[in-house]
Scaffold this active site. Structure first.
Site, PDB file in Angstrom:
ATOM      1  CG  ASP A 119      33.442 -41.822  48.524  1.00 40.06           C
ATOM      2  OD1 ASP A 119      32.999 -42.952  48.326  1.00 40.06           O
ATOM      3  OD2 ASP A 119      33.876 -41.096  47.609  1.00 40.06           O
ATOM      4  CD  GLU A 151      35.839 -43.027  41.995  1.00 41.07           C
ATOM      5  OE1 GLU A 151      34.960 -42.549  41.258  1.00 41.07           O
ATOM      6  OE2 GLU A 151      35.608 -43.946  42.795  1.00 41.07           O
TER       7      GLU A 151
HETATM    8  C1  FRU Z   1      34.124 -42.652  45.160  1.00 39.19           C
HETATM    9  C2  FRU Z   1      33.224 -41.694  44.414  1.00 39.19           C
HETATM   10  C3  FRU Z   1      33.891 -40.335  44.292  1.00 39.19           C
HETATM   11  C4  FRU Z   1      32.723 -39.408  44.124  1.00 39.19           C
HETATM   12  C5  FRU Z   1      31.676 -40.055  45.001  1.00 39.19           C
HETATM   13  C6  FRU Z   1      30.270 -39.945  44.494  1.00 39.19           C
HETATM   14  O1  FRU Z   1      33.449 -43.694  45.768  1.00 39.19           O
HETATM   15  O2  FRU Z   1      32.892 -42.214  43.153  1.00 39.19           O
HETATM   16  O3  FRU Z   1      34.833 -40.242  43.259  1.00 39.19           O
HETATM   17  O4  FRU Z   1      33.023 -38.115  44.521  1.00 39.19           O
HETATM   18  O5  FRU Z   1      32.021 -41.421  45.106  1.00 39.19           O
HETATM   19  O6  FRU Z   1      29.361 -40.487  45.407  1.00 39.19           O
END
Ligand code: FRU
Length: 457
Positions: free
Chosen positions: A17, A199
């Site tokens: 992300d 998310e």
């Molecule tokens: C989304 C996610 C988020 C988390 C991060 C962990 O892709 O799962 O929810 O903060 O990636 O790497």
């Protein structure tokens, strides 16, 4: 030969992300989920890159490193210009304050397995960071409470944080005067988005066409349940009063392709919001055939609203396309014709108009003297347009995620514009004046590409 030139990648490690996107002092900062030690997910930390033009990125040292007791999950950054947090120095122009999720590891002494929201701050424009001493600043004693996106809401004069309870399919809204003490304001949920965990929420202020009170767009990622299968991102257009978001319309895909996840906007931008997404999909992200770097961000895209023919508000996005990219304006017939032969290793952009009155295909045939690899922009007999990468790769890749969701233009039998950017393994496509975007990775590993049209078989 897969590494894109204009799409942000980590130098030699894993990326997921986008985090802490902010325009500050004229520079675009992108932080991102990063494993500083490897090419797969783990040891989550915030990597950091900076750009003057959103096209050329310079990687900087890891900004927020993991520790034995804490992984640094996704979040955001704000410029606390008035030093409401008191974390700045006196007389300075206010700190940058990063909000991230502390994912406490099993070795954490008091809260193993808990996810809570924490702060780090920078006095030097994002170059160096200090973890706040009283972290976390917000906890619900939950194992899936994460991804804080913080912004200032000018009507209420307060800071707002949106987060998810990922497994509960809910977005939590908290408000604060000082970025440190957070009060629960509301919880948003929606029955139309139940395909996977929730998310990376974001809440964008967007002018309402025709004027009046601003509209708000909730951007939300789900895994799985994405528009093209696996993980993906949606938008919900609605209203926000400083405490509560209300959706006025059902969710719409932010992107019809398989490779746009966790998309969020840059802080510090006046005018249309600018978003970046992770150009990958949790269904196969760890199998993408690149090493030691793995994953890229999408091209940035701007977002605004326009009235649709049924009176609803439609999300319109435009790719932020690198100025110096080789661009070809094509006349695209619905019959057979060769349109161009290009060096596939040099990023390129193809623009033109597709007739939607008959089934035909615009084919990008990648080759190196061996087997051909085809990326196909296909118009079907009902005028729907999709991007098909089923045979675009050197080695088999993502066999269950080969097509974008089709885009059905509101006006049938007409024609629609396309703007296609191919930056080696990264493909971004804008259709119909920004009414749809499609992000797809391809791994043709080829030196040349021939662009031709043919009627559909
Ligand atoms: C989304 C996610 C988020 C988390 C991060 C962990 O892709 O799962 O929810 O903060 O990636 O790497």
């Amino acid at each position: 030969m897969h590494r894109p030139r204009f799409h942000l990648t980590a130098e030699a490690t894993w990326m997921n992300d986008p985090n802490g996107l902010i325009r500050h002092d004229g520079a675009w900062h992108a932080f991102f989920q990063n494993n500083p030690l490897g090419s797969t997910w783990g040891n989550m930390s915030w990597g950091h890159a900076v750009s003057d033009d959103l096209a050329t990125w310079t990687n900087l040292p890891v900004a927020l490193p993991f520790s034995d007791t804490e992984l640094i999950f996704s979040g955001s950054i704000v410029h606390d210009a008035k030093n409401t947090s008191g974390l700045g120095t006196s007389g300075g122009d206010g700190p940058l304050v990063a909000f991230y999720t502390s994912a406490f590891t099993p070795s954490h002494p008091t809260t193993p397995g808990i996810q809570a929201q924490s702060i780090a701050f920078s006095q030097d424009g994002g170059a160096t960071w200090t973890f706040y001493a009283d972290n976390p600043v917000l906890t619900r004693d939950s194992e899936n409470f994460r991804d804080p996106k913080v912004f200032f809401h000018r009507e209420s004069g307060r800071w707002v944080m949106v987060t998810v309870e990922a497994l509960d399919h809910s977005v939590h809204v908290h408000v604060s005067d000082d970025l440190l003490a957070w009060e629960s304001a509301s919880v948003f949920t929606h029955p139309g988005l139940d395909g996977g965990i929730w998310e990376c929420p974001d809440l964008l202020r967007v002018p309402t066409p025709g004027g009046g009170e601003d509209s708000w767009v909730l951007v939300l990622s789900t895994n799985p349940g994405g528009p093209a299968g696996g993980s993906g991102t949606y938008t919900l257009v609605g209203h926000f009063d400083g405490r509560r978001f209300t959706a006025d319309a059902p969710p719409q895909p932010l992107d019809l392709g398989p490779d746009c996840y966790a998309a969020v906007s840059f802080s510090g931008v006046d005018g249309d919001p600018v978003l970046l997404g992770w150009m990958n999909n949790w269904a196969y992200a760890e199998q993408t055939p690149t090493a030691p770097w793995r994953s890229a961000m999408t091209l940035p895209r701007t977002l605004h609203l326009e009235p649709a023919s049924d009176g609803s508000l439609q999300v319109i996005q435009h790719l932020v396309t690198p100025e110096e990219i080789r661009t070809l304006d094509l006349e695209v017939p619905a019959t057979s014709a060769v349109l161009a032969e290009l060096d596939a290793e040099e990023p390129f952009r193809l623009r033109g108009v597709l007739a939607t009155g008959s089934a035909h295909r615009l084919v990008l045939r990648f080759g190196d003297g061996g087997r051909d690899r085809d990326l196909v922009l296909a118009v079907d007999s009902t005028g729907r347009v999709s991007l098909d990468r089923s045979s675009a790769h050197q080695e088999p890749f993502a066999p269950e995620h080969t097509h974008s969701l089709p885009y059905a233009p509101a006006r049938a039998g007409d024609s629609i514009s396309f703007d296609l950017v191919v930056d080696r393994s990264c493909v971004d496509l804008e259709l119909d004046g920004g009414r749809a975007l499609i992000s797809q990775q391809i791994f043709p590993g080829a030196r040349t590409v021939t662009v031709f049209t043919e009627p559909a078989a």
